[in-house]
Scaffold this motif. Structure first.
Motif, PDB file in Angstrom:
ATOM      1  N   SER A 100       0.827  -1.208   0.000  1.00  0.00           N
ATOM      2  CA  SER A 100       0.000   0.000   0.000  1.00  0.00           C
ATOM      3  C   SER A 100       0.856   1.249   0.000  1.00  0.00           C
ATOM      4  O   SER A 100       0.527   2.235  -0.671  1.00  0.00           O
ATOM      5  CB  SER A 100      -0.924  -0.006   1.221  1.00  0.00           C
ATOM      6  OG  SER A 100      -1.808  -1.106   1.191  1.00  0.00           O
ATOM      7  N   LEU A 101       1.954   1.214   0.730  1.00  0.00           N
ATOM      8  CA  LEU A 101       2.853   2.362   0.756  1.00  0.00           C
ATOM      9  C   LEU A 101       3.493   2.579  -0.614  1.00  0.00           C
ATOM     10  O   LEU A 101       3.587   3.713  -1.100  1.00  0.00           O
ATOM     11  CB  LEU A 101       3.929   2.148   1.818  1.00  0.00           C
ATOM     12  CG  LEU A 101       4.964   3.264   1.986  1.00  0.00           C
ATOM     13  CD1 LEU A 101       4.298   4.566   2.395  1.00  0.00           C
ATOM     14  CD2 LEU A 101       6.016   2.868   3.010  1.00  0.00           C
ATOM     15  N   LEU A 102       3.918   1.500  -1.266  1.00  0.00           N
ATOM     16  CA  LEU A 102       4.524   1.610  -2.587  1.00  0.00           C
ATOM     17  C   LEU A 102       3.512   2.096  -3.613  1.00  0.00           C
ATOM     18  O   LEU A 102       3.834   2.919  -4.485  1.00  0.00           O
ATOM     19  CB  LEU A 102       5.107   0.259  -3.000  1.00  0.00           C
ATOM     20  CG  LEU A 102       5.827   0.198  -4.352  1.00  0.00           C
ATOM     21  CD1 LEU A 102       7.040   1.129  -4.345  1.00  0.00           C
ATOM     22  CD2 LEU A 102       6.253  -1.231  -4.666  1.00  0.00           C
ATOM     23  N   HIS A 103       2.276   1.604  -3.522  1.00  0.00           N
ATOM     24  CA  HIS A 103       1.231   2.047  -4.455  1.00  0.00           C
ATOM     25  C   HIS A 103       0.968   3.538  -4.291  1.00  0.00           C
ATOM     26  O   HIS A 103       0.786   4.259  -5.286  1.00  0.00           O
ATOM     27  CB  HIS A 103      -0.046   1.248  -4.194  1.00  0.00           C
ATOM     28  CG  HIS A 103      -1.242   1.757  -4.943  1.00  0.00           C
ATOM     29  ND1 HIS A 103      -1.398   1.604  -6.308  1.00  0.00           N
ATOM     30  CD2 HIS A 103      -2.349   2.448  -4.525  1.00  0.00           C
ATOM     31  CE1 HIS A 103      -2.529   2.158  -6.700  1.00  0.00           C
ATOM     32  NE2 HIS A 103      -3.125   2.688  -5.644  1.00  0.00           N
ATOM     33  N   HIS A 104       0.954   4.017  -3.070  1.00  0.00           N
ATOM     34  CA  HIS A 104       0.706   5.440  -2.832  1.00  0.00           C
ATOM     35  C   HIS A 104       1.842   6.282  -3.403  1.00  0.00           C
ATOM     36  O   HIS A 104       1.614   7.333  -4.005  1.00  0.00           O
ATOM     37  CB  HIS A 104       0.551   5.697  -1.332  1.00  0.00           C
ATOM     38  CG  HIS A 104       0.158   7.104  -0.998  1.00  0.00           C
ATOM     39  ND1 HIS A 104       1.091   8.117  -0.857  1.00  0.00           N
ATOM     40  CD2 HIS A 104      -1.062   7.682  -0.796  1.00  0.00           C
ATOM     41  CE1 HIS A 104       0.473   9.243  -0.575  1.00  0.00           C
ATOM     42  NE2 HIS A 104      -0.827   9.016  -0.523  1.00  0.00           N
ATOM     43  N   ARG A 105       3.076   5.838  -3.231  1.00  0.00           N
ATOM     44  CA  ARG A 105       4.220   6.611  -3.735  1.00  0.00           C
ATOM     45  C   ARG A 105       4.253   6.616  -5.261  1.00  0.00           C
ATOM     46  O   ARG A 105       4.587   7.633  -5.876  1.00  0.00           O
ATOM     47  CB  ARG A 105       5.512   6.031  -3.178  1.00  0.00           C
ATOM     48  CG  ARG A 105       5.713   6.279  -1.693  1.00  0.00           C
ATOM     49  CD  ARG A 105       6.983   5.633  -1.180  1.00  0.00           C
ATOM     50  NE  ARG A 105       7.203   5.952   0.228  1.00  0.00           N
ATOM     51  CZ  ARG A 105       8.180   5.438   0.972  1.00  0.00           C
ATOM     52  NH1 ARG A 105       9.018   4.550   0.435  1.00  0.00           N
ATOM     53  NH2 ARG A 105       8.299   5.781   2.228  1.00  0.00           N
ATOM     54  N   LYS A 106       3.903   5.489  -5.886  1.00  0.00           N
ATOM     55  CA  LYS A 106       3.896   5.442  -7.348  1.00  0.00           C
ATOM     56  C   LYS A 106       2.770   6.281  -7.924  1.00  0.00           C
ATOM     57  O   LYS A 106       2.918   6.899  -8.982  1.00  0.00           O
ATOM     58  CB  LYS A 106       3.765   3.989  -7.821  1.00  0.00           C
ATOM     59  CG  LYS A 106       5.032   3.158  -7.640  1.00  0.00           C
ATOM     60  CD  LYS A 106       4.841   1.761  -8.204  1.00  0.00           C
ATOM     61  CE  LYS A 106       6.126   0.950  -8.100  1.00  0.00           C
ATOM     62  NZ  LYS A 106       5.940  -0.427  -8.645  1.00  0.00           N
ATOM     63  N   THR A 107       1.641   6.284  -7.252  1.00  0.00           N
ATOM     64  CA  THR A 107       0.472   6.985  -7.782  1.00  0.00           C
ATOM     65  C   THR A 107       0.585   8.493  -7.621  1.00  0.00           C
ATOM     66  O   THR A 107       0.275   9.257  -8.542  1.00  0.00           O
ATOM     67  CB  THR A 107      -0.809   6.484  -7.085  1.00  0.00           C
ATOM     68  OG1 THR A 107      -0.887   5.058  -7.231  1.00  0.00           O
ATOM     69  CG2 THR A 107      -2.040   7.126  -7.693  1.00  0.00           C
ATOM     70  N   PHE A 108       1.039   8.938  -6.460  1.00  0.00           N
ATOM     71  CA  PHE A 108       1.015  10.364  -6.169  1.00  0.00           C
ATOM     72  C   PHE A 108       2.400  11.008  -6.148  1.00  0.00           C
ATOM     73  O   PHE A 108       2.529  12.194  -6.398  1.00  0.00           O
ATOM     74  CB  PHE A 108       0.334  10.597  -4.807  1.00  0.00           C
ATOM     75  CG  PHE A 108      -1.061  10.058  -4.753  1.00  0.00           C
ATOM     76  CD1 PHE A 108      -2.108  10.732  -5.358  1.00  0.00           C
ATOM     77  CD2 PHE A 108      -1.333   8.855  -4.124  1.00  0.00           C
ATOM     78  CE1 PHE A 108      -3.393  10.230  -5.318  1.00  0.00           C
ATOM     79  CE2 PHE A 108      -2.617   8.349  -4.074  1.00  0.00           C
ATOM     80  CZ  PHE A 108      -3.644   9.037  -4.682  1.00  0.00           C
ATOM     81  N   GLY A 109       3.438  10.200  -5.851  1.00  0.00           N
ATOM     82  CA  GLY A 109       4.785  10.763  -5.843  1.00  0.00           C
ATOM     83  C   GLY A 109       4.915  11.895  -4.836  1.00  0.00           C
ATOM     84  O   GLY A 109       4.304  11.915  -3.776  1.00  0.00           O
TER      85      GLY A 109
END
Length: 839
Positions: A100-109
């Motif tokens: 979930s943390l990786l998905h958030h960073r990839k999506t929003f940066g």
């Protein structure tokens, strides 16, 4: 000499403006601003959003020439006093939910900051219209334009009543008529029909939303939200994620504030679980039409409702139907009792059984300048409406919405581990009764956070499944608490209660406010205030004035601030200061471990020179000079034993207790309280190349393995540093946990008067009276007398094996176990706990 509230605050503002110490300190802070490094955070962050300026809430300055000192109607100006960057709070747990943390960073940066917005500040720019009439009706136009998704009930009642879970409960219930028709079988569910038919009426929701904005405008000065957090929530809504908001219960206003924030930002208003019984039929009908799930009429408390054999299956089926409809949920969890966590266990059970694919959890941190007093009857609501005519708003609310994460990922990946959970008596009783120097490794098992009658189904009653549900509850409590901002009143309360209990001058208080704010910001803890130092202190004193004695003597220009030595004042300050204790929990545990070691050294007669033996309460006069060497292994053991006594939510649940204890000792080195010394040996500890086998790799599944695990801890030692401020800092940190530890000691002494088992309610009543009487005799330490502290202490003694619960037809009885019928064993428990009390 104590003066009137308004006049004394006016003189305080004059003293603050003229204080040389305050002026010099502000200039020093301004000079520090020029030397900020990347990541250093501060009060003010103003950005542009849609052509208008949004920023952190400013504390209104006191201008006694235009209006009274407590007026909020002044034009607000602010000057940054610390740094440029704001800490990032509410990130997903890297250990439990890395996907979930990786998905958030990839999506929003790294999105540019959008700043903060006051949802109560509504003007014509928030509408599509302009003009003189719009400026007077802008709130009504704004509410009418907010997005509301209808929630039709349709055949929800039939689906809930016909579910297998409910049918099995009705069959097993002895009160259900045997062999009856469908109507006879559904008769026991008649009291649940209004709860099942809870819906959201768009027109009524808009009407109640407008009324809530008007009411909160009379109560709060502002409700601040971080606009960055809503970007991820809007994206999750577009992706069809099922959102569940979780917050820590503080007041009845919590759920209303959260629902209003989501409503004003065009997010779906969640169905809210109400834990309080509301008897007024008119108010119940209104709440059930805006998505509030109430307790059944036959249950006085949430605990009574859970004891009903049909309530849990019905609520589990209702949650399943709401999630199938795509409705978000809002759940509040009590940090003391764990009540509310059963809803998370129900959701997890539905995911496990395949009824729901997954749920996205959002931890919500709600911070108050002053927790509002609320009532649940119509009379209180009418008085609130009438108060709109004359009441001036006070206080600020700051809301942080953490990053969404997957519940399925947390428990299916196996990263949220509970294999090391052990009963508290297995962890501490060998140390207390057998005088063992080393304690057993593991984490405290808190089974009372999810009692057996709260388990949603037979499969959930296995020990491992229950422990996993409890681990998720503890994790969410810690997550919600961690993203709560520290308000100015919390900061001031902690200083007055833990450092300056006997009073402090205004100039020293200003200095400590600036110092403690820096410490909080360096620990990546967000603050919910801004403005100059004078405005922050004046605003905090205005809100805390009923609980303080503020005196101005003719012989000195510097006012004196003293906390009132009363039960109500101390409990209020202690409640406000708890969030600061959470921020300094590592240092507090480490300081209490050092205090326990020094207590043992003093009792053993080992040389420890003190230049001045005068110790007055929590303040040390003179410099202390210790010639005592404290071994790291012993300090770590003391910190490890202490962390087992802490209430849930203080320690990270995804970190092993041993690593937490090591970090606690390391934090004292960073604070400058301890100085590391190396015991002379042939090869220094830091010389890794000459150590045999030091670089040998080991294979382990332990996710918390660190380099410190391979070091020889017994060869590393510490000494107390010698700066004059070190003793004050040590006692300040120890005082943060003194209230909880003192409640445990007083509760243990209360057991000397317990001869036979008592009903739980009677036991708690007598214990609370004993705590209050003990504090009244001592004329201090009233923070150890709260009912929440008493419940937490009783739960700890039950886990420790001192008390036992007996369940029979008349209810739950509390009594002493056979092992602790002996007075010497109870005295050993009291000595073990009291060693961590510095005074």
């Amino acid at each position: 000499m104590e003066l009137g509230r308004c006049s004394i605050l006016t003189r305080i503002h004059q003293a603050l403006a003229c204080s040389p110490t305050n002026r010099e300190h502000e200039l020093a802070l301004d000079r520090e601003t020029d030397h900020c490094v990347e990541g250093y955070v501060g009060f003010i962050m103003v950005q542009k959003l849609n052509g208008r300026s949004t920023g952190d809430v400013m504390i209104p300055p006191a201008n006694q020439h235009k209006r009274p000192a407590l007026s909020w109607a002044l034009k607000i100006t602010s000057v940054p006093v610390l740094g440029k960057f704001r800490p990032t709070v509410g990130q997903c747990c890297q250990q439990c939910t890395p996907d979930s943390l990786l998905h958030h960073r990839k999506t929003f940066g790294q999105n540019p900051s959008l700043g903060f917005h006051n949802i109560l500040d509504i003007n014509e720019t928030h509408t599509r219209y302009r003009g003189w009439l719009v400026r007077r009706l802008c709130c009504l136009l704004f509410v009418s334009g907010c997005k509301v998704d209808p929630s039709p009930v349709n055949s929800r009642q039939e689906r809930v009543c016909q579910s297998n879970r409910v049918r099995e409960a009705l069959t097993a219930d002895p009160k259900t008529p045997e062999g009856g028709d469908s109507q006879g079988q559904l008769h026991p569910l008649s009291s649940f029909h209004p709860m099942i038919n809870t819906c959201i009426s768009p027109s009524l929701l808009r009407c109640v939303g407008w009324l809530m904005i008007k009411m909160f405008t009379s109560v709060f000065g502002s409700i601040q939200v971080n606009l960055n957090h809503f970007v991820a929530l809007h994206r999750a809504t577009e992706e069809g994620s099922l959102l569940v908001y979780m917050y820590v219960r503080q007041s009845m206003v919590d759920s209303a504030v959260l629902a209003l924030v989501l409503f004003c930002n065009d997010l779906r208003v969640p169905y809210t679980i109400c834990p309080v019984q509301i008897n007024n039929s008119f108010l119940r009908s209104i709440l059930q039409k805006i998505g509030v799930i109430l307790l059944p009429p036959f249950a006085a408390t949430e605990h009574d409702a859970e004891m009903d054999s049909i309530y849990s299956p019905v609520m589990t089926s209702l949650v399943r139907e709401l999630l199938h409809e795509g409705q978000p949920l809002s759940v509040g969890v009590s940090a003391e009792s764990g009540q509310g966590g059963q809803w998370l266990a129900r959701i997890r059970q539905l995911i496990k059984e395949g009824f729901v694919p997954d749920v996205t959890l959002v931890s919500v941190g709600i911070s108050y300048d002053r927790v509002p007093e609320t009532r649940t009857h119509v009379g209180w609501l009418l008085r609130c409406l009438l108060s709109l005519l004359w009441r001036k708003p006070e206080g600020i609310v700051r809301i942080h919405l953490a990053q969404p994460f997957s519940l399925k990922e947390m428990y299916e990946s196996g990263r949220c581990r509970v294999v090391e959970w052990r009963p508290l008596q297995d962890l501490l009783l060998p140390v207390i009764l057998d005088n063992r120097t080393d304690s057993e490794l593991g984490q405290r098992k808190m089974s009372w956070l999810l009692p057996s009658h709260d388990a949603p189904g037979p499969k959930e009653r296995t020990h491992q499944e229950r422990d996993l549900s409890i681990a998720i509850i503890v994790h969410l409590i810690f997550s919600a608490t961690s993203c709560m901002a520290v308000m100015s009143t919390s900061l001031l309360s902690s200083l007055l209660l833990y450092r300056h209990r006997k009073g402090v001058s205004m100039s020293v208080l200003c200095r400590d406010v600036a110092w403690l704010t820096e410490e909080l910001l360096f620990r990546n803890k967000d603050v919910g205030f801004g403005g100059s130092l004078t405005e922050v202190v004046h605003h905090s004193l205005a809100l805390l004035a009923p609980h303080l004695i503020i005196a101005v003597m003719p012989s000195r220009k510097d006012p004196l601030v003293v906390p009132r030595p009363t039960l109500a004042a101390t409990l209020h300050l202690n409640q406000q200061a708890q969030i600061v204790t959470h921020a300094f929990i590592l240092e507090a545990v480490g300081a209490c471990a050092v205090s326990a070691m020094l207590y043992e050294v003093a009792g053993s007669g080992v040389s420890g020179k003190v230049r001045s033996d005068s110790i007055d309460g929590g303040k040390v006069k003179g410099d202390l000079e210790f010639d005592v060497v404290l071994l790291q292994s012993e300090l770590t053991e003391r910190a490890l034993q202490l962390c087992h006594l802490l209430p849930p939510g203080f320690t990270p649940p995804c970190q092993s207790s041993q690593n937490f204890a090591l970090d606690a000792i390391d934090s004292l080195v960073r604070c400058g309280i301890l100085i590391m010394e190396e015991v002379p040996r042939d090869n220094p500890i830091c010389d890794f190349w000459k150590r045999e086998g030091a670089l040998t790799w080991t294979t382990t599944d332990e996710p918390y393995q660190s380099d410190s695990d391979c070091e020889e801890l017994e060869l590393c030692s510490y000494k107390i540093s010698q700066p004059s401020q070190c003793p004050d800092m040590l006692f300040f940190l120890c005082s943060m946990l003194a209230g909880h530890l003192r409640t445990l000691c007083w509760t243990t002494s209360f057991l000397d008067h317990l001869h036979t088992p008592l009903p739980e309610a009677c036991f708690m009543t007598q214990l609370h009276l004993h705590l209050c009487d003990t504090a009244n005799k001592k004329q201090q330490h009233y923070e150890s007398c709260s009912q929440e502290a008493a419940h937490t202490a009783v739960r700890t003694l039950i886990d420790l094996g001192v008390l036992m619960e007996e369940h029979n037809e008349d209810g739950v009885f509390l009594g002493l176990t056979s092992l602790f019928l002996l007075p010497e064993n109870r005295q050993k428990v009291q000595r073990f706990i009291s060693q961590y009390l510095y005074n």
